[in-house]
Design a protein around this motif. Structure first.
Motif, PDB file in Angstrom:
ATOM      1  N   UNK A 217       0.828  -1.206   0.000  1.00  0.00           N
ATOM      2  CA  UNK A 217       0.000   0.000   0.000  1.00  0.00           C
ATOM      3  C   UNK A 217       0.861   1.253   0.000  1.00  0.00           C
ATOM      4  N   UNK A 218       2.034   1.182   0.623  1.00  0.00           N
ATOM      5  CA  UNK A 218       2.951   2.322   0.612  1.00  0.00           C
ATOM      6  C   UNK A 218       3.351   2.697  -0.810  1.00  0.00           C
ATOM      7  N   UNK A 219       3.710   1.702  -1.614  1.00  0.00           N
ATOM      8  CA  UNK A 219       4.096   1.961  -3.005  1.00  0.00           C
ATOM      9  C   UNK A 219       2.894   2.418  -3.826  1.00  0.00           C
ATOM     10  N   UNK A 220       1.715   1.873  -3.559  1.00  0.00           N
ATOM     11  CA  UNK A 220       0.523   2.285  -4.312  1.00  0.00           C
ATOM     12  C   UNK A 220       0.190   3.745  -4.047  1.00  0.00           C
ATOM     13  N   UNK A 221       0.267   4.170  -2.794  1.00  0.00           N
ATOM     14  CA  UNK A 221      -0.025   5.565  -2.481  1.00  0.00           C
ATOM     15  C   UNK A 221       1.010   6.496  -3.093  1.00  0.00           C
ATOM     16  N   UNK A 222       2.273   6.100  -3.051  1.00  0.00           N
ATOM     17  CA  UNK A 222       3.324   6.934  -3.638  1.00  0.00           C
ATOM     18  C   UNK A 222       3.160   7.031  -5.151  1.00  0.00           C
ATOM     19  N   UNK A 223       2.821   5.928  -5.799  1.00  0.00           N
ATOM     20  CA  UNK A 223       2.604   5.930  -7.238  1.00  0.00           C
ATOM     21  C   UNK A 223       1.387   6.762  -7.613  1.00  0.00           C
ATOM     22  N   UNK A 224       0.318   6.649  -6.836  1.00  0.00           N
ATOM     23  CA  UNK A 224      -0.882   7.436  -7.103  1.00  0.00           C
ATOM     24  C   UNK A 224      -0.614   8.924  -6.942  1.00  0.00           C
ATOM     25  N   UNK A 225       0.167   9.299  -5.949  1.00  0.00           N
ATOM     26  CA  UNK A 225       0.510  10.705  -5.752  1.00  0.00           C
ATOM     27  C   UNK A 225       1.315  11.251  -6.924  1.00  0.00           C
ATOM     28  N   UNK A 226       2.225  10.446  -7.469  1.00  0.00           N
ATOM     29  CA  UNK A 226       3.019  10.873  -8.627  1.00  0.00           C
ATOM     30  C   UNK A 226       2.142  11.064  -9.857  1.00  0.00           C
ATOM     31  N   UNK A 227       1.257  10.119 -10.129  1.00  0.00           N
ATOM     32  CA  UNK A 227       0.372  10.222 -11.292  1.00  0.00           C
ATOM     33  C   UNK A 227      -0.566  11.417 -11.154  1.00  0.00           C
ATOM     34  N   UNK A 228      -1.075  11.640  -9.949  1.00  0.00           N
ATOM     35  CA  UNK A 228      -1.966  12.781  -9.732  1.00  0.00           C
ATOM     36  C   UNK A 228      -1.243  14.093 -10.011  1.00  0.00           C
ATOM     37  N   UNK A 229      -0.003  14.198  -9.550  1.00  0.00           N
ATOM     38  CA  UNK A 229       0.751  15.429  -9.762  1.00  0.00           C
ATOM     39  C   UNK A 229       1.050  15.653 -11.244  1.00  0.00           C
ATOM     40  N   UNK A 230       1.350  14.591 -11.973  1.00  0.00           N
ATOM     41  CA  UNK A 230       1.562  14.721 -13.414  1.00  0.00           C
ATOM     42  C   UNK A 230       0.313  15.241 -14.111  1.00  0.00           C
ATOM     43  N   UNK A 231      -0.843  14.733 -13.735  1.00  0.00           N
ATOM     44  CA  UNK A 231      -2.089  15.155 -14.366  1.00  0.00           C
ATOM     45  C   UNK A 231      -2.446  16.589 -13.999  1.00  0.00           C
ATOM     46  N   UNK A 232      -2.164  16.992 -12.769  1.00  0.00           N
ATOM     47  CA  UNK A 232      -2.421  18.372 -12.358  1.00  0.00           C
ATOM     48  C   UNK A 232      -1.547  19.349 -13.142  1.00  0.00           C
ATOM     49  N   UNK A 233      -0.275  19.029 -13.271  1.00  0.00           N
ATOM     50  CA  UNK A 233       0.640  19.914 -14.000  1.00  0.00           C
ATOM     51  C   UNK A 233       0.251  19.983 -15.473  1.00  0.00           C
TER      52      UNK A 233
END
Length: 506
Positions: A217-233
């Motif tokens: 779950x730690x890796x899933x949350x970190x990966x989701x945060x990265x993808x979210x930031x890419x989409x926001x930018x």
């Protein structure tokens, strides 16, 4: 000597707990309505003034947002981001004492597909948020997370940064804004009413496969945060916004600081927890809520009816030890209950931290992490913690350091190496294969042993290492990885013909 049967209760004096003043500490007249800390009690009106002033003082002190700029507010529906939206709306109202001078917009990333929500639940959540967004009058954009699968490679490429402005540029911009009729400059934009776009079921399945490929779950949350930031930018760039406001509050910043250290992101703390983040060059991330505690935000939203929407995420209804992020949050919040200065102490510490490696704004394109876009922290000396960790894994016979890279080679190279654009296209041969059969910048042939680790910082290496395969990664990440590897290989081939910095000086 002490006796078992002795009674000492009458000899001890019981100290009464410190009493809280019943009058507001600011006006000293009205009865207090909220207690932030033992000595910080405010009435309703003074608390509102204190809350609003803190938000505007944070923006005014840092002078990042210039008058007339377009600023995109990232609203997740939670209390902190909704409170940020309320502050911007309050600052742009006609009766505001010191009005804000930028043009706001709203973006909401729908992550329901990643957490397994049904289409009906996602539509209901979007409908609730639409009602909140329409009441502000600001243009808003509702973007499903599935769109991250179709992003261009430019998201993880170094963008041309705007020219640096001198220190006096902000004051000059304010004076110019005031001289040119400010009311005409801040004409409200036409509100864009958008609903949740039609999402193909196959895209949702691919997204779930991507998130599910992470074992923890730690890796899933970190990966989701990265993808979210890419989409926001990417949304900010396509819509013409130069600033992106995030709703991270003081409690969230304190939790993120300890979490980042636990995940090996110590070199990136300044970017992850600071007020401003310049890692994306043309889009600056801003955290104006980082001076507010979660308690202050909860009181303000309750007292002044600021609406928020509860949206489940990956760690909803999980145990405290399900992930490092959740465990750290539980630790900080429980410690804050007994020691009220915990969050503020961690927060003040974060303000003093500086990264020792090359700054993300000055690092070259190849010196940045492929995922988080921060400066790489792996190019260090032999006597370092990173090298010691790698040696320890090698000595212990660990084989998990190898990052799975199945099917990294057959990546669609049409977007990165168009046919006929090779430097030796006149001969009918590729520039790499014409000489030695090796790959090059425009060759469809990838290096024989691609190693994704060389493109990632230490923390992102741990995230990818927890994935069963890199195949589910979005195409824009794999394409950019292949491009960087080809250019790195080409540089190695022609390295003996390149001039060093010292030779250029001579």
């Amino acid at each position: 000597m002490c006796q078992v049967d002795e009674d000492y209760h009458d000899q001890f004096e019981h100290a009464d707990p410190p009493s809280v003043s019943k009058k507001c500490v600011k006006c000293k007249e009205v009865t207090a309505a909220v207690v932030i800390r033992a000595r910080d009690v405010y009435c309703r009106c003074c608390f509102k003034e204190y809350f609003i002033h803190k938000f505007r003082a944070m923006l005014g002190k840092n002078r990042i947002v210039f008058p007339g700029e377009k600023v995109l507010l990232a609203v997740s529906g939670g209390p902190s981001s909704c409170s940020m939206l309320s502050q911007v709306q309050e600052g742009l109202s006609q009766n505001a004492h010191k009005k804000l001078r930028f043009l706001p917009g709203i973006v909401y990333i729908d992550e329901g597909g990643a957490v397994g929500q049904s289409v009906k639940d996602r539509q209901r959540t979007v409908a609730e948020l639409q009602a909140v967004f329409k009441a502000t009058g600001f243009p808003f954009h509702i973007v499903p997370l599935e769109q991250v699968l179709d992003l261009p490679s430019s998201v993880v490429m170094k963008a041309p940064s705007p020219s640096e402005r001198p220190a006096s540029a902000y004051k000059a911009a304010v004076d110019n804004f005031i001289q040119n009729d400010s009311s005409s400059c801040l004409t409200p934009q036409e509100q864009e009413e958008t609903s949740l776009p039609d999402i193909q079921e196959c895209h949702t399945q691919l997204l779930q496969q991507l998130i599910g490929s992470a074992k923890t779950l730690t890796a899933r949350e970190d990966l989701l945060n990265t993808l979210r930031q890419h989409l926001l930018v990417h949304t900010a760039r396509t819509e013409g916004y130069s600033k992106l406001m995030l709703g991270d509050n003081c409690t969230r910043v304190a939790v993120k600081l300890l979490t980042s250290i636990s995940l090996g992101r110590g070199a990136q703390l300044a970017q992850d927890t600071g007020f401003s983040d310049f890692r994306y060059d043309d889009v600056i991330l801003v955290r104006p809520m980082r001076d507010y505690s979660a308690k202050e935000i909860a009181y303000y939203n309750h007292m002044f009816k600021v609406p928020s929407v509860f949206i489940p995420n990956l760690d909803t209804k999980t145990t405290d030890k399900a992930s490092i992020q959740h465990l750290t949050e539980t630790f900080v919040t429980k410690l804050q209950t007994d020691f009220p200065s915990t969050v503020s102490t961690i927060y003040r510490t974060s303000e003093k931290l500086q990264t020792a490696c090359k700054s993300s704004s000055t690092a070259g394109h190849s010196d940045r992490c492929l995922l988080c876009m921060c400066a790489l922290d792996t190019a260090v000396e032999d006597a370092s913690a990173v090298k010691a960790t790698l040696i320890s894994e090698q000595l212990s016979g660990a084989t998990t350091t190898e990052i799975p890279r199945q099917n990294l080679t057959p990546v669609n190279t049409e977007s990165t190496a168009p046919t006929g654009q090779c430097c030796s296209s006149g001969t009918g041969e590729d520039c790499g294969s014409a000489a030695s059969g090796e790959g090059s910048c425009s060759s469809a042939k990838a290096p024989e042993t691609p190693d994704l680790k060389s493109l990632l910082c230490y923390s992102c290496q741990l995230t990818i290492k927890d994935m069963s395969s890199v195949d589910p990664l979005p195409q824009y990440i794999l394409s950019e990885a292949q491009r960087r590897l080809r250019r790195s290989h080409m540089r190695e081939v022609i390295s003996e013909f390149l001039l060093d910095d010292g030779d250029e000086a001579d």
